[in-house]
Design a protein around this motif. Structure first.
Motif: not given
Length: 230
Positions: A36-42, A61-68, A90-102
């Protein structure tokens, strides 16, 4: 793969830390935050829709919610147990879903950013291009992809992968192989950077500042590719 990660979901971070800390000098959370620190470069903290493909237990996501804090984040993963753990945080601004990988369960042009960290080496060779095509499909025009992977040229990385219970049977991919997958999906490569050249222990700390100058030398423990959708 789903069953493999389900069985480790509850203790993933502690098991991962036990596997890597003696050699790397850092725990599992350090490497999540480093990305996430690398993401914050851009990227700036402005309203953006981000997809984290292979989000696991939501530690990133815990770090994304702090940085962004302005980001709206959706994490998807093939491990139902990991998704359940992530949602309980229950991370603010975050939602999590299962997907089939395809098939990524979203319409075309949904996200401005797609973040993929340490996922492709778990995907069978025959399915990698399809998954990257799916990533390109859900990116908006002008959207950015950040793809992080282990660097097979680094001997310590190979050792850690070979001894990690999560990585049994995986096949690492070189940066040029990852870049070709992205190009085949119609994405434009912006940059390819290598990171984590030195162990993170205190003795090596003074060397960490030099790593940005080494970013294009293919010896870092990991690499990431920035790409965009035209």
């Amino acid at each position: 793969m789903e069953q493999n990660f389900d069985q480790f979901a509850k203790d993933y971070r502690s098991t991962h830390t036990k596997s890597i800390k003696a050699v790397s000098g850092a725990d599992s959370f350090y490497f999540a935050q480093h990305k996430i620190n690398e993401l914050a470069r851009f990227e700036k903290n402005s309203p953006q829709k981000l997809l984290d493909l292979g989000c696991g237990d939501g530690a990133t996501e815990s770090y994304i919610s702090i940085q962004f804090p302005s980001f709206s984040v959706t994490g998807i993963d093939i491990s139902k147990e990991s998704i359940a753990i992530a949602n309980k945080k229950e991370i603010p601004g975050c939602n999590f879903l299962w997907f089939d990988g395809v098939s990524i369960p979203f319409a075309e042009n949904t996200f401005q950013i797609v973040f993929v960290a340490g996922v492709l080496h778990h995907v069978p060779l025959s399915q990698r291009q399809n998954l990257v095509n799916e990533i390109a499909r859900v990116l908006q025009p002008g959207g950015r992809l950040y793809l992080f992977e282990h660097n097979p040229y680094n001997p310590l990385t190979r050792y850690l992968v070979n001894t990690c219970v999560f990585d049994e049977g995986v096949q690492l991919l070189k940066a040029k192989e990852a870049a070709m997958l992205l190009k085949n999906a119609g994405l434009k490569i912006s940059d390819n950077r290598y990171v984590i050249f030195f162990p993170r222990g205190r003795f090596f700390k003074w060397l960490h500042k030099t790593e940005s100058m080494l970013a294009h030398i293919p010896f870092g423990g990991q690499y990431y590719i920035r790409a965009s959708k035209l």
